[in-house]
Scaffold this motif. Structure first.
Motif, PDB file in Angstrom:
ATOM      1  N   LEU A 151     -24.498  96.927  12.490  1.00 50.95           N
ATOM      2  CA  LEU A 151     -23.827  97.459  11.304  1.00 50.95           C
ATOM      3  C   LEU A 151     -22.493  96.762  11.080  1.00 50.95           C
ATOM      4  CD1 LEU A 151     -23.552  99.587   9.014  1.00 50.95           C
ATOM      5  CD2 LEU A 151     -22.532 101.118  10.711  1.00 50.95           C
ATOM      6  N   MET A 152     -21.715  96.559  12.137  1.00 52.94           N
ATOM      7  CA  MET A 152     -20.418  95.905  12.011  1.00 52.94           C
ATOM      8  C   MET A 152     -20.554  94.411  11.750  1.00 52.94           C
ATOM      9  SD  MET A 152     -18.089  98.204  12.269  1.00 52.94           S
ATOM     10  CE  MET A 152     -19.179  99.400  11.516  1.00 52.94           C
ATOM     11  N   LEU A 153     -21.682  93.828  12.156  1.00 51.52           N
ATOM     12  CA  LEU A 153     -21.853  92.386  11.996  1.00 51.52           C
ATOM     13  C   LEU A 153     -21.969  91.991  10.526  1.00 51.52           C
ATOM     14  CD1 LEU A 153     -22.098  89.922  13.860  1.00 51.52           C
ATOM     15  CD2 LEU A 153     -24.582  90.133  13.676  1.00 51.52           C
ATOM     16  N   VAL A 154     -22.499  92.866   9.685  1.00 57.99           N
ATOM     17  CA  VAL A 154     -22.688  92.532   8.269  1.00 57.99           C
ATOM     18  C   VAL A 154     -21.352  92.348   7.552  1.00 57.99           C
ATOM     19  CG1 VAL A 154     -23.649  93.313   6.077  1.00 57.99           C
ATOM     20  CG2 VAL A 154     -24.966  93.604   8.182  1.00 57.99           C
ATOM     21  N   PRO A 155     -20.432  93.340   7.567  1.00 58.50           N
ATOM     22  CA  PRO A 155     -19.133  93.090   6.919  1.00 58.50           C
ATOM     23  C   PRO A 155     -18.323  92.029   7.644  1.00 58.50           C
ATOM     24  CG  PRO A 155     -19.104  95.205   8.065  1.00 58.50           C
ATOM     25  CD  PRO A 155     -20.519  94.727   8.077  1.00 58.50           C
ATOM     26  N   GLY A 156     -18.532  91.878   8.970  1.00 56.12           N
ATOM     27  CA  GLY A 156     -17.838  90.803   9.678  1.00 56.12           C
ATOM     28  C   GLY A 156     -18.234  89.437   9.152  1.00 56.12           C
ATOM     29  N   CYS A 157     -19.540  89.245   8.924  1.00 58.80           N
ATOM     30  CA  CYS A 157     -20.011  87.978   8.336  1.00 58.80           C
ATOM     31  C   CYS A 157     -19.456  87.794   6.930  1.00 58.80           C
ATOM     32  CB  CYS A 157     -21.535  87.959   8.304  1.00 58.80           C
ATOM     33  SG  CYS A 157     -22.319  87.693   9.916  1.00 58.80           S
ATOM     34  N   ALA A 158     -19.412  88.865   6.162  1.00 62.35           N
ATOM     35  CA  ALA A 158     -18.889  88.767   4.796  1.00 62.35           C
ATOM     36  C   ALA A 158     -17.437  88.302   4.800  1.00 62.35           C
ATOM     37  CB  ALA A 158     -19.025  90.119   4.096  1.00 62.35           C
ATOM     38  N   ILE A 159     -16.631  88.846   5.702  1.00 57.60           N
ATOM     39  CA  ILE A 159     -15.221  88.462   5.774  1.00 57.60           C
ATOM     40  C   ILE A 159     -15.082  87.020   6.252  1.00 57.60           C
ATOM     41  CG2 ILE A 159     -13.077  88.871   7.052  1.00 57.60           C
ATOM     42  CD1 ILE A 159     -13.692  91.837   6.925  1.00 57.60           C
ATOM     43  N   CYS A 160     -15.806  86.679   7.315  1.00 61.34           N
ATOM     44  CA  CYS A 160     -15.695  85.338   7.886  1.00 61.34           C
ATOM     45  C   CYS A 160     -16.158  84.277   6.880  1.00 61.34           C
ATOM     46  CB  CYS A 160     -16.513  85.259   9.162  1.00 61.34           C
ATOM     47  SG  CYS A 160     -16.457  83.642   9.974  1.00 61.34           S
ATOM     48  N   TYR A 161     -17.332  84.474   6.300  1.00 61.23           N
ATOM     49  CA  TYR A 161     -17.868  83.474   5.371  1.00 61.23           C
ATOM     50  C   TYR A 161     -17.038  83.393   4.100  1.00 61.23           C
ATOM     51  CZ  TYR A 161     -21.996  83.523   8.405  1.00 61.23           C
ATOM     52  OH  TYR A 161     -22.853  83.427   9.476  1.00 61.23           O
ATOM     53  N   SER A 162     -16.495  84.522   3.656  1.00 62.90           N
ATOM     54  CA  SER A 162     -15.624  84.484   2.475  1.00 62.90           C
ATOM     55  C   SER A 162     -14.363  83.690   2.761  1.00 62.90           C
ATOM     56  CB  SER A 162     -15.269  85.906   2.037  1.00 62.90           C
ATOM     57  OG  SER A 162     -16.414  86.650   1.697  1.00 62.90           O
ATOM     58  N   THR A 163     -13.787  83.876   3.951  1.00 61.09           N
ATOM     59  CA  THR A 163     -12.558  83.172   4.309  1.00 61.09           C
ATOM     60  C   THR A 163     -12.766  81.665   4.334  1.00 61.09           C
ATOM     61  OG1 THR A 163     -11.833  85.063   5.648  1.00 61.09           O
ATOM     62  CG2 THR A 163     -10.772  82.947   6.061  1.00 61.09           C
ATOM     63  N   VAL A 164     -13.819  81.213   5.014  1.00 60.11           N
ATOM     64  CA  VAL A 164     -14.042  79.764   5.107  1.00 60.11           C
ATOM     65  C   VAL A 164     -14.488  79.185   3.769  1.00 60.11           C
ATOM     66  CG1 VAL A 164     -14.538  79.878   7.567  1.00 60.11           C
ATOM     67  CG2 VAL A 164     -16.420  80.068   5.944  1.00 60.11           C
TER      68      VAL A 164
END
Length: 500
Positions: A151-164
């Motif tokens: 569950l936490m991995l989904v918004p984590g990916c969204a934040i990481c991929y948005s940043t890069v």
């Protein structure tokens, strides 16, 4: 027939995603991803159990722990590398501008990139899920904790991929045609951001806050974590509260990053964020950080001082980043002088107006939080003069940085941001290093405190009363230098208005 219908539906929902999947889901690439995932799982099992042909029940816990801790690093790092590399190649081929002209909305295009570009990574990680869940259940991990990891991995990916993605879109790779190395370096840079900054922060936050209530019965991911307070309220003692708080922070961060990313995609030549958004970002981050830094007791002086130092450093770094993000470039300033009225409202809110007044408002917002905090913990009352000088020195330094950056942005040069970084580095890093080499230190030569203050390091003289008058002299020098910079910038704006 069924596959054709699914493909048509996917193409109607997100044409960009379908384009990415068609380009990557080749038989050989899928077989390679599956083989790589299976081999890594076999190697993991062999490493955990080197002396037996099968895993003992007591050895399932290390398997679950290793996969849990490696998931964000692998997902964020390799996904970021592939996304940045893909955007770099799109820029070199000129297809990114072609995609911008498509009728699809920007959010749909970028979502297609994030879902489609790392699709082979998703396939490889998806094959790890059965082993991860099986190892967790066999070692006694609760199903809610296993579910929370994903569950936490989904918004984590969204934040990481948005940043890069923002970093890739704001970069200058589109001007480096027929050069493979810059794109590779940019991709490695995106992977480094994900691996060295985002992943450790994500893992530490989840272990200490999100998952702590689910780890209370055993030391599954380390020793028992302390209770974390936010405005004196415990946020990591109840699972529902910890997950709600985390999802609220991640959701807000994702929303802000998506707005910045969409702006960077639609308006690549504009500033990274608008002035309105920057005010809100600064206020939210300051309040969020302040909630964690409030000491449980005013008697805990060490905690309060460490909190003050952290809040001060965070505020300066955030002001610096926001200053770079809202700085309009020469063309925007030209449009502002020609088409906008020079009113106070435009200076404060217009994204094309000079950012100097906006930086002043940022400083006011920051000081509204920082100054009462310094007095509340006692530093401001015990060292009133030193605190006032610290605030003045920091304010002057940020204004000097802002004027330097805006002056470069208004100048007709090829890469204004690189030039601005060079000037700031000379002022804030190289000049103090020269003072160190020359051994001009306030503890040995009190008069050198004026030079340190001029370059923005007036806070080093708190415990040296003999240097305090020279700190005041350094602040006066800052004002004179700031006045000179403002005069130069006013002349530059006059030339822009005259069209020269």
């Amino acid at each position: 027939m069924t596959n054709s219908v699914l493909i048509d539906r996917l193409g109607n929902w997100n044409p960009q995603l379908l384009r990415e999947l068609r380009g990557r889901l080749k038989p050989q690439t899928v077989i390679a991803a599956v083989s790589f995932s299976v081999i890594c799982q076999i190697l993991l099992l062999l490493i955990i159990s080197p002396n037996t042909g099968s895993l003992l029940e007591s050895r399932w816990l290390p398997v679950w722990k290793i996969i849990t801790l490696m998931l964000p690093y692998v997902t964020f790092t390799f996904g970021s590398y592939s996304i940045v590399s893909d955007i770099g190649h799109e820029q070199k081929r000129g297809t990114l501008n072609f995609i911008r002209l498509s009728p699809s909305p920007a959010w749909q295009i970028l979502l297609g990139k994030m879902l489609g570009v790392p699709v082979l990574l998703y396939i490889a990680l998806g094959l790890v899920v059965p082993l991860h869940c099986f190892a967790g259940l066999r070692s006694g991990i609760s199903p809610p904790l296993i579910a929370s990891v994903y569950l936490m991995l989904v918004p984590g990916c969204a934040i990481c991929y948005s940043t890069v993605t923002i970093c890739a879109l704001r970069g200058e790779t589109q001007g480096l045609k027929n050069q493979q190395m810059p794109t590779a370096l940019a991709a490695f840079g995106g992977a480094a951001i994900a691996g060295f900054y985002i992943s450790p922060l994500y893992t530490s936050w989840n272990i200490n806050i999100t998952w702590r209530p689910l780890l209370a019965s055993s030391e599954i991911l380390g020793h028992q974590k302390p209770v974390v307070l936010w405005f004196f309220l415990p946020i990591n003692t109840i699972g529902v509260v910890s997950h709600t708080f985390t999802l609220a922070v991640l959701g807000t961060t994702t929303f802000v990053l998506w707005r910045i990313m969409l702006r960077s995609f639609d308006k690549p030549r504009s500033s990274a964020i608008g002035k309105r958004q920057s005010y809100a970002i600064l206020a939210c981050v300051e309040v969020l950080a302040l909630g964690f830094l409030l000491p449980p007791s005013l008697a805990d002086a060490d905690y309060a001082i460490l909190g003050a130092i952290f809040l001060y450093v965070l505020t300066v770094i955030l002001l610096f980043l926001l200053m770079l993000a809202i700085c309009p470039q020469r063309q925007a300033l030209l449009d502002w002088t020609r088409y906008d009225s020079p009113s106070w409202q435009n200076l404060i809110l217009s994204d094309r107006s000079p950012m100097l007044l906006a930086v002043v408002i940022h400083l006011i917002i920051a000081n509204v939080v920082l100054v009462p905090w310094l007095f509340w913990i006692g530093i401001g009352t015990q060292k009133l003069v030193e605190t006032a000088l610290l605030i003045l020195c920091t304010t002057n330094t940020i204004l000097i940085y802002a004027t330097l950056v805006q002056q470069v942005g208004a100048t007709k040069i090829r890469n204004p941001m690189a030039c601005a970084h060079c000037r700031l580095s000379l002022w804030s890093i190289l000049a103090p290093l020269m003072l160190i080499v020359l051994e001009l230190m306030p503890d040995r030569i009190p008069a050198s405190a004026a030079l340190w203050t001029l370059f923005g390091y007036g806070f080093w003289q708190f415990d040296q009363p003999t240097a305090i008058p020279f700190v005041g002299l350094g602040i006066l020098a800052q004002w004179l230098f700031l006045a000179f910079l403002l005069w130069r910038f006013q002349k530059t704006m006059g030339k822009l208005k005259a069209g020269t």
